[in-house]
Scaffold this motif. Structure first.
Motif, PDB file in Angstrom:
ATOM      1  N   VAL A   6       0.853  -1.189   0.000  1.00 24.80           N
ATOM      2  CA  VAL A   6       0.000   0.000   0.000  1.00 24.80           C
ATOM      3  C   VAL A   6       0.884   1.232   0.000  1.00 24.80           C
ATOM      4  CG1 VAL A   6      -1.839   1.254   1.205  1.00 24.80           C
ATOM      5  CG2 VAL A   6      -1.741  -1.254   1.332  1.00 24.80           C
ATOM      6  N   LYS A   7       0.549   2.208  -0.825  1.00 31.08           N
ATOM      7  CA  LYS A   7       1.293   3.472  -0.837  1.00 31.08           C
ATOM      8  C   LYS A   7       0.341   4.647  -0.969  1.00 31.08           C
ATOM      9  CE  LYS A   7       3.658   5.047  -4.359  1.00 31.08           C
ATOM     10  NZ  LYS A   7       2.952   6.222  -4.912  1.00 31.08           N
ATOM     11  N   LYS A   8       0.773   5.784  -0.439  1.00 27.89           N
ATOM     12  CA  LYS A   8       0.017   7.023  -0.601  1.00 27.89           C
ATOM     13  C   LYS A   8       0.160   7.531  -2.024  1.00 27.89           C
ATOM     14  CE  LYS A   8       0.140  10.429   2.165  1.00 27.89           C
ATOM     15  NZ  LYS A   8       0.660  11.542   2.999  1.00 27.89           N
ATOM     16  N   TYR A   9      -0.913   8.109  -2.502  1.00 24.71           N
ATOM     17  CA  TYR A   9      -0.887   8.723  -3.830  1.00 24.71           C
ATOM     18  C   TYR A   9       0.051   9.914  -3.834  1.00 24.71           C
ATOM     19  CZ  TYR A   9      -2.396  11.443  -7.871  1.00 24.71           C
ATOM     20  OH  TYR A   9      -2.411  12.163  -9.044  1.00 24.71           O
ATOM     21  N   ASP A  10       0.816  10.052  -4.917  1.00 26.15           N
ATOM     22  CA  ASP A  10       1.529  11.307  -5.179  1.00 26.15           C
ATOM     23  C   ASP A  10       1.366  11.643  -6.654  1.00 26.15           C
ATOM     24  OD1 ASP A  10       3.699  10.210  -6.806  1.00 26.15           O
ATOM     25  OD2 ASP A  10       4.568   9.457  -4.932  1.00 26.15           O
ATOM     26  N   SER A  97      -4.976  -5.025   4.095  1.00 28.89           N
ATOM     27  CA  SER A  97      -3.713  -4.319   3.871  1.00 28.89           C
ATOM     28  C   SER A  97      -3.871  -2.820   4.089  1.00 28.89           C
ATOM     29  CB  SER A  97      -3.207  -4.591   2.451  1.00 28.89           C
ATOM     30  OG  SER A  97      -2.958  -5.949   2.255  1.00 28.89           O
ATOM     31  N   VAL A  98      -5.017  -2.282   3.645  1.00 29.38           N
ATOM     32  CA  VAL A  98      -5.281  -0.853   3.848  1.00 29.38           C
ATOM     33  C   VAL A  98      -5.381  -0.534   5.337  1.00 29.38           C
ATOM     34  CG1 VAL A  98      -7.044   0.937   3.565  1.00 29.38           C
ATOM     35  CG2 VAL A  98      -6.368  -0.468   1.605  1.00 29.38           C
ATOM     36  N   LEU A  99      -6.148  -1.338   6.086  1.00 30.64           N
ATOM     37  CA  LEU A  99      -6.290  -1.096   7.530  1.00 30.64           C
ATOM     38  C   LEU A  99      -4.951  -1.203   8.242  1.00 30.64           C
ATOM     39  CD1 LEU A  99      -9.611  -2.959   8.458  1.00 30.64           C
ATOM     40  CD2 LEU A  99      -9.274  -0.509   8.052  1.00 30.64           C
ATOM     41  N   LEU A 100      -4.151  -2.203   7.870  1.00 26.89           N
ATOM     42  CA  LEU A 100      -2.845  -2.373   8.499  1.00 26.89           C
ATOM     43  C   LEU A 100      -1.939  -1.185   8.196  1.00 26.89           C
ATOM     44  CD1 LEU A 100      -0.757  -4.040  10.051  1.00 26.89           C
ATOM     45  CD2 LEU A 100      -0.215  -5.217   7.910  1.00 26.89           C
ATOM     46  N   GLU A 104      -0.486   1.358  11.055  1.00 24.75           N
ATOM     47  CA  GLU A 104       0.961   1.589  11.222  1.00 24.75           C
ATOM     48  C   GLU A 104       1.339   3.037  10.940  1.00 24.75           C
ATOM     49  OE1 GLU A 104       2.703  -1.342   8.676  1.00 24.75           O
ATOM     50  OE2 GLU A 104       2.621  -2.911  10.223  1.00 24.75           O
ATOM     51  N   SER A 105       0.443   3.777  10.296  1.00 26.29           N
ATOM     52  CA  SER A 105       0.675   5.202  10.025  1.00 26.29           C
ATOM     53  C   SER A 105       0.079   6.102  11.101  1.00 26.29           C
ATOM     54  CB  SER A 105       0.078   5.568   8.655  1.00 26.29           C
ATOM     55  OG  SER A 105       0.642   4.780   7.623  1.00 26.29           O
ATOM     56  N   VAL A 312     -14.586   2.322  10.717  1.00 31.15           N
ATOM     57  CA  VAL A 312     -13.847   1.095  11.000  1.00 31.15           C
ATOM     58  C   VAL A 312     -12.600   1.433  11.810  1.00 31.15           C
ATOM     59  CG1 VAL A 312     -12.819  -0.996  10.037  1.00 31.15           C
ATOM     60  CG2 VAL A 312     -14.568   0.232   8.740  1.00 31.15           C
ATOM     61  N   GLU A 313     -12.398   0.720  12.913  1.00 33.27           N
ATOM     62  CA  GLU A 313     -11.150   0.832  13.668  1.00 33.27           C
ATOM     63  C   GLU A 313     -10.038   0.181  12.849  1.00 33.27           C
ATOM     64  OE1 GLU A 313     -10.769   2.221  16.681  1.00 33.27           O
ATOM     65  OE2 GLU A 313     -12.869   2.542  17.255  1.00 33.27           O
ATOM     66  N   THR A 314      -8.948   0.906  12.633  1.00 34.77           N
ATOM     67  CA  THR A 314      -7.877   0.325  11.814  1.00 34.77           C
ATOM     68  C   THR A 314      -7.242  -0.890  12.497  1.00 34.77           C
ATOM     69  OG1 THR A 314      -6.203   1.835  12.728  1.00 34.77           O
ATOM     70  CG2 THR A 314      -7.381   2.549  10.739  1.00 34.77           C
ATOM     71  N   SER A 315      -7.333  -0.964  13.822  1.00 40.42           N
ATOM     72  CA  SER A 315      -6.798  -2.122  14.546  1.00 40.42           C
ATOM     73  C   SER A 315      -7.587  -3.395  14.250  1.00 40.42           C
ATOM     74  CB  SER A 315      -6.798  -1.847  16.055  1.00 40.42           C
ATOM     75  OG  SER A 315      -8.106  -1.555  16.507  1.00 40.42           O
ATOM     76  N   ASN A 316      -8.736  -3.243  13.591  1.00 46.25           N
ATOM     77  CA  ASN A 316      -9.559  -4.405  13.257  1.00 46.25           C
ATOM     78  C   ASN A 316      -9.033  -5.183  12.057  1.00 46.25           C
ATOM     79  OD1 ASN A 316     -11.174  -3.631  15.345  1.00 46.25           O
ATOM     80  ND2 ASN A 316     -13.016  -3.256  14.138  1.00 46.25           N
ATOM     81  N   TYR A 317      -7.859  -4.796  11.549  1.00 48.26           N
ATOM     82  CA  TYR A 317      -7.296  -5.556  10.431  1.00 48.26           C
ATOM     83  C   TYR A 317      -7.134  -7.032  10.787  1.00 48.26           C
ATOM     84  CZ  TYR A 317      -2.755  -5.350  12.822  1.00 48.26           C
ATOM     85  OH  TYR A 317      -1.718  -5.481  13.740  1.00 48.26           O
TER      86      TYR A 317
END
Length: 325
Positions: A6-10, A97-100, A104-105, A312-317
């Motif tokens: 997963v990466k941020k758009y630039d 993968s997005v939630l994780l 982590e961010s 959605v809680e991101t920890s729910n990955y």
């Protein structure tokens, strides 16, 4: 875990992002970077791209506020965008993968604004199942008033009377490339008087978007004795004609301008489109319904499609582990 990156758009992703949308089954022109960037000064973009072995599998139009990431708040709808061939199991893994990545961010929650089903090119509700498994919490539900143009629809007698008034008053409709008359003489004064509000798009912004998306954005004005008395701005996608703005002169009841306009749009201009979407009649995050506005739309033959928003809680990955059997 998963095999996805997963990466941020630039800005270097501009072409690959837009090329991907052209192949997706749940994308519209609102997700094109040219559309998203018209208001880039108002939002901190946090759009994501998800790859597997350098192959782009999904994108998420999004923005960030503090420790929250939203399906882009500058867009009417959003969610995870993916291709026709994408399997449900892949969407599970991609969303995990997005939630994780978000977790982590330092992002605590993801707010997902779904894409209503009428905008899907093919069935694309995989994300709704994934949100259920990830224990997404429904935080808002709007009701869209939609006409299925493939079906026979009944128009109320009051709408028919309004149309006859308009015919008697010799009203006429023009599709315009210029938004100035409608914005300055009808839309802005009405929003200010009724709601102390302004249009989401400024005149400059909607004019610029029309240049960028000439086949998707249309302005229809109604005239009485060469004076504008009403109009609507339509955002057209492959499956839907959506009324982005609807407004008329307050003293217009005797003229029937909107009855005349919408009879033309529904029965002629967009008769071959799959759906005609009047938009929502809700306030207070979907908890209140403007009964009069909803009734007006239903009197053209519209009925209800739901538009949901989830938190959605991101920890729910971790909940997306061991789902497959």
């Amino acid at each position: 875990m998963t095999k996805y990156t997963v990466k941020k758009y630039d800005q270097n992703d501009f072409a690959i992002w837009n090329d991907f949308l052209a192949k997706a089954k749940n994308a519209t022109f609102l997700f094109h970077r040219n559309f998203m960037q018209y208001h880039q000064d108002r939002f901190e973009d946090f759009s994501l791209l998800v790859f597997k072995n350098e192959k782009l599998l999904a994108v998420l139009p999004a923005n960030k506020e503090g420790d929250l990431v939203y399906s882009h708040q500058g867009l009417t709808y959003g969610g995870l965008v993916y291709k026709d061939q994408t399997k449900l199991s892949t969407v599970l893994a991609v969303f995990q993968s997005v939630l994780l990545f978000l977790n982590e961010s330092g992002i605590q929650k993801l707010i997902v604004k779904t894409l209503p089903s009428i905008y899907h090119l093919k069935p694309a509700e995989e994300i709704l199942y994934v949100l259920f498994v990830a224990q997404g919490k429904l935080i808002r539900r709007d009701s869209l008033s939609v006409i299925d143009l493939s079906q026979k629809n009944t128009v109320s007698k009051i709408r028919k009377r309004g149309f006859q008034k308009a015919v008697s008053n010799q009203l006429h409709i023009k599709e315009e490339n210029d938004f100035e008359l409608f914005w300055n003489e009808i839309l802005i004064p009405n929003l200010d008087k009724k709601h102390k509000a302004i249009p989401v798009h400024s005149l400059e912004e909607i004019s610029r978007l029309k240049v960028l998306f000439p086949d998707n954005i249309h302005q229809f004005n109604v005239y009485f004795e060469d004076k504008i008395v009403g109009g609507t701005t339509v955002f057209e996608t492959e499956t839907v004609a959506h009324c982005q703005y609807i407004s008329k002169l307050e003293q217009d009841d005797r003229l029937g301008s909107l009855d005349f306009l919408y009879q033309h749009l529904i029965q002629e201009r967009y008769a071959k489109k799959r759906f005609f979407d009047f938009g929502i009649s809700n306030e207070n995050q979907g908890k209140k319904l403007n009964e009069g506005l909803s009734y007006w739309k239903e009197s053209f033959g519209a009925s209800t499609i739901i538009h949901d928003f989830y938190e959605v809680e991101t920890s729910n990955y971790s909940l997306l582990n061991n789902v497959l059997i």
